[in-house]
Design an enzyme around this catalytic site. Structure first.
Site, mmCIF file in Angstrom:
data_model
loop_
_atom_site.group_PDB
_atom_site.id
_atom_site.type_symbol
_atom_site.label_atom_id
_atom_site.label_comp_id
_atom_site.label_asym_id
_atom_site.label_seq_id
_atom_site.Cartn_x
_atom_site.Cartn_y
_atom_site.Cartn_z
ATOM 1 N N LYS A 107 0.806 -1.296 0.026
ATOM 2 C CA LYS A 107 0.129 -0.042 0.146
ATOM 3 C C LYS A 107 1.008 1.330 -0.033
ATOM 4 O O LYS A 107 0.380 2.188 -0.248
ATOM 5 C CB LYS A 107 -0.900 0.095 1.153
ATOM 6 C CG LYS A 107 -1.854 -0.834 1.143
ATOM 7 C CD LYS A 107 -3.159 -0.904 2.029
ATOM 8 C CE LYS A 107 -4.211 -1.677 1.674
ATOM 9 N NZ LYS A 107 -4.175 -3.075 2.109
HETATM 10 C C1 LIG Z 1 -4.990 -4.382 1.541
HETATM 11 C C2 LIG Z 1 -3.978 -5.609 1.394
HETATM 12 C C3 LIG Z 1 -4.315 -6.741 0.787
HETATM 13 C C4 LIG Z 1 -5.524 -6.543 -0.364
HETATM 14 O O1 LIG Z 1 -5.452 -5.858 -1.202
HETATM 15 P P1 LIG Z 1 -6.816 -5.280 -2.200
HETATM 16 O O2 LIG Z 1 -6.273 -4.245 -2.920
HETATM 17 O O3 LIG Z 1 -7.719 -4.691 -0.853
HETATM 18 O O4 LIG Z 1 -7.233 -6.599 -2.731
HETATM 19 C C5 LIG Z 1 -3.630 -7.909 0.505
HETATM 20 N N1 LIG Z 1 -2.430 -7.848 1.471
HETATM 21 C C6 LIG Z 1 -2.006 -6.959 2.444
HETATM 22 C C7 LIG Z 1 -0.854 -7.066 2.987
HETATM 23 C C8 LIG Z 1 -2.902 -5.684 2.303
HETATM 24 O O5 LIG Z 1 -2.368 -4.812 3.194
#
Ligand SMILES: *Cc1c(COP(=O)(O)O)cnc(C)c1O
Length: 432
Positions: A107
């Site tokens: 993210k």
């Molecule tokens: C947010 C997140 C996901 C999921 O990603 P999306 O884009 O919501 O499908 C998977 N793994 C981790 C570690 C995350 O923080």
């Protein structure tokens, strides 16, 4: 590039407005009016390009009306300033490591890109932008880090008091300055409720330029496609296209990959790797989309019962489920399987996955069992240390804490604790 609303194709805005607004007035999500096709040359000369050049080429078509080339260059250089290695795990499975950023999760990419874009737009308008976001944990850390020190932007992060992990709370509360951490004495839904009311509040809207940093924002969604190109750049056997497995919750990450594919990126097949929250695997089986209440699992960043970005996936394939199924499969992986995978992969290959990556790994294994001879990679979306409480008992060892996190633990934590009443929040908000 213009973006329309998936609920109303007539409502169209440019990249700047889509980023500042977050969500269209009609509801729905912003979606690009055309899907750019990248020239073959991008793929042919990829070995010679830097990651910043690739990011620039991929994102340029979306931003060209609102961000001049040199400024986009600066933004992508700042965003993609850490490593994205594709690491072989077995003969047929590799791990695309997306956790080398400042908060150890993918993210960071979306949050950094969005923060730099907002900083750029704020600089042009001389008006303070306030970003308001509710988090159950991971997103907040990435947002706090990404926006810290960005001029012209202040951030308020709401999180449920006592309900985030200690690493997460440290990441939320130690930045300070233009980043304010607000602990709400309630749960995540209470935080989201306050944020929703703030956006609907005329008073606040008038006094502040409010925007959200949630995962549906185009400036968080679009840059995520870049690392699929970086994986292809590192993919050795260009004659055998990779199967790509994406640990999925809200479906923003995988949707970005699918967008890259539509723009020409070579991929054999995508796998949506889900935990027990199996709305999409069930949809691909039955053709019926039924939102459910989210179930708590070990891979908690994917505990989503009604993935908001899935609307974009459907839009990308012209709402034609048969077309979608040709390129996308989905599997649901249990907590039990997740633990087994963490343990097995560590024992057999000395590779440590986090619970989310483990879901991705196992879904890829399931697909490979049905399609022998295929090769692929899974996205390792977070560093295993972020989920040490799950990982350490499974492997019977401790996971070393990276220096960047150790440093945060030395800093002073600052937060304001508020009740769940909106009026109390509003008063605080207007006075800060
Ligand atoms: C947010 C997140 C996901 C999921 O990603 P999306 O884009 O919501 O499908 C998977 N793994 C981790 C570690 C995350 O923080």
């Amino acid at each position: 590039m213009k973006f329309y609303s998936t609920k109303n194709r007539i409502e169209r805005v440019g990249f700047r407005e889509a980023t500042l607004k977050g969500q269209p007035e009609s509801g729905g999500l912003f979606f690009p009016v055309t899907i750019p096709t990248h020239p073959d040359q991008l793929f042919r000369s990829m070995e010679h390009l830097s990651k910043e050049e690739i990011a620039f080429d991929v994102l340029r078509p979306y931003t060209s009306d609102d961000i001049p080339a040199p400024d986009l260059g600066k933004i992508v250089t700042d965003t993609f300033h850490f490593d994205f290695p594709l690491v072989p795990v077995t003969k047929s499975i590799a791990s695309m490591e997306l956790f080398h950023g400042p908060t150890l999760a993918f993210k960071d990419v979306g949050a950094r890109f969005m923060s730099r874009c907002l900083g750029y737009f704020a600089e042009k308008s001389n008006k303070l932008t306030t970003v308001l976001v509710a988090t159950s944990g991971d997103t907040g850390g990435a947002v706090a880090d990404a926006f810290h020190g960005v001029d012209g932007v202040q951030v308020m992060i709401l999180f449920p008091e006592g309900k985030v992990s200690s690493i997460q709370e440290t990441q939320l509360t130690t930045y300070g300055e233009n980043v304010k951490a607000i602990a709400i004495e309630g749960n995540f839904d209470d935080c989201q409720q306050i944020v929703k009311r703030a956006f609907a509040d005329k008073d606040l809207q008038q006094k502040l330029r409010l925007t959200s940093a949630n995962s549906i924002n185009v400036a968080r969604w679009l840059p995520q496609q870049v690392y699929y190109f970086l994986a292809w750049q590192q993919w050795k056997d260009k004659d055998q296209l990779p199967v790509v497995s994406v640990p999925s919750g809200n479906f923003g990450n995988i949707c970005a990959g699918l967008l890259g594919y539509k723009s020409g990126l070579p991929v054999k097949h995508f796998i949506a790797a889900c935990n027990a929250n199996d709305v999409v695997p069930e949809f691909l089986k039955s053709g019926k989309y039924e939102a459910k209440k989210a179930k708590a699992t070990l891979s908690n960043a994917m505990d989503v019962g009604d993935p908001s970005n899935f609307a974009r996936v459907v839009e990308l394939f012209g709402k034609d489920t048969d077309q979608l199924k040709k390129i996308l499969s989905a599997f649901s992986v249990s907590d039990h399987e997740t633990k087994d995978v963490i343990s097995e992969v560590y024992k057999s290959y000395h590779y440590l996955t986090d619970p989310h990556g483990a879901v991705g790994y196992h879904a890829l294994e399931k697909y490979t069992a049905l399609h022998p001879g295929t090769k692929g990679y899974f996205l390792e979306t977070a560093h295993p240390v972020k989920f040490y409480d799950v990982v350490e008992p499974v492997i019977g060892e401790s996971v070393p804490v990276p220096d960047s996190i150790k440093e945060l633990f030395m800093k002073e934590k600052k937060k304001v604790v508020l009740k769940t009443e909106f009026e109390e929040f509003k008063e605080f908000f207007l006075n800060h």
